[in-house]
Design a protein around this motif. Sequence first.
Motif, PDB file in Angstrom:
ATOM      1  N   GLN A 155       0.812  -1.213   0.203  1.00 51.01           N
ATOM      2  CA  GLN A 155       0.061  -0.098   0.025  1.00 51.01           C
ATOM      3  C   GLN A 155       0.895   1.197  -0.127  1.00 51.01           C
ATOM      4  OE1 GLN A 155      -3.125   0.019  -0.602  1.00 51.01           O
ATOM      5  NE2 GLN A 155      -3.534  -2.036  -0.399  1.00 51.01           N
ATOM      6  N   SER A 156       2.132   1.238   0.544  1.00 55.65           N
ATOM      7  CA  SER A 156       2.862   2.453   0.643  1.00 55.65           C
ATOM      8  C   SER A 156       4.543   1.846   0.165  1.00 55.65           C
ATOM      9  CB  SER A 156       2.725   3.043   2.061  1.00 55.65           C
ATOM     10  OG  SER A 156       3.505   2.004   2.709  1.00 55.65           O
ATOM     11  N   SER A 200       8.083  -4.411  -7.734  1.00 58.20           N
ATOM     12  CA  SER A 200       7.483  -2.996  -8.149  1.00 58.20           C
ATOM     13  C   SER A 200       8.171  -2.554  -9.352  1.00 58.20           C
ATOM     14  CB  SER A 200       7.356  -2.157  -6.953  1.00 58.20           C
ATOM     15  OG  SER A 200       8.736  -1.739  -6.594  1.00 58.20           O
ATOM     16  N   ILE A 213       1.570   3.731  -6.411  1.00 55.17           N
ATOM     17  CA  ILE A 213       1.403   3.903  -4.837  1.00 55.17           C
ATOM     18  C   ILE A 213       2.105   5.151  -4.224  1.00 55.17           C
ATOM     19  CG2 ILE A 213       1.213   1.472  -4.355  1.00 55.17           C
ATOM     20  CD1 ILE A 213       4.358   1.774  -3.605  1.00 55.17           C
TER      21      ILE A 213
END
Length: 304
Positions: free
Chosen positions: A124-125, A173, A192
């Motif tokens: 999420q972060s 990512s 994100i």
Amino acid sequence: MTTVGERRSPELTALDGTGSRRLRLAIPNKGRLVEPTIELLKDAGLVFEDHARSLVARVRNFDLDILFVRTNDIIEFVGDGVADLGVTGQDLLAETGAELPRLRSLGYGQCRLAAAVPTDSPVQSVADLAGTRVATAHPNTARRFFANAGVDVDVIPISGAVEVAPRLGLAESIVDLVSTGSTLVMNGLRPIADVLASEAILVANPTAVVERAGELEAIDTMLSAVIAARGRKYLMMNAPAERLHDLETLLPGLESPSVIPLAHAGMIAIHAVVGADDVWSLLPRLKAAGASGILVLPIEKIVP
Ligand code: AMP
């Protein structure tokens, strides 16, 4: 790695001659910055042939040569003094870490470098990426970003198709350029965090800034005049003189609007420069404040 000197073609070397050479502006020869850059230069009034896209185009009405080079090489060309000026992306300048004087933002090529993960990732972060791999074509910028965030990641430099790296199992990512975000969505990714905002910029060689200040300023003024005009419209309207105060409050303009008396007693003409985005909301308010015969005209150049 080849040096700029080795890459220089005979066409360019021949221009090196002796004495003071013509000013040189390096612009991209491929990719998404090409068309808007050529349009800006032509709108600024520079006359040159671009269709052949040879290495060098001679500007006919200014002592300037335009060098068409790879976007990635522009910073090196300008840094080495092969070119005095260059058009490149802010992201590329940040990535090389070159300390080139940045003369101005050019108002196109807007995008952002964003960190993104697969849609179904639990991340999420940025902090959730600790200990994972990040694929990117901007490894230096990405490393700086994660170091500033205090998050330890393994940055994997790759040169293209960054958005497929998670699917290939290369990384968890990515950090990649995004404009609309549709490429991310198409590749099953979700952003994100923003790493860097970028747009096309005009950079200069540090020595040229000192030694050819007048010429650089002339080019910069030509470009800035077009950029300033692009976001503005010229409004002309007639109105009863007693409504001037109401109309003036609606029309901040560059300075105060011009007010011209008309032959018809008690009537005036008002001319003003307004933000292009404001025009449609302004028109009904101007009419309500007594304006009539409103003309909206394009502006070619603004030199403050
Ligand atoms: P290109 O030569 O087409 O790969 O693009 C080079 C430069 O265009 C990038 O380094 C950015 O500065 C700029 N750019 C603007 N929008 C985007 C985008 N959506 N994706 C990639 N580059 C972009």
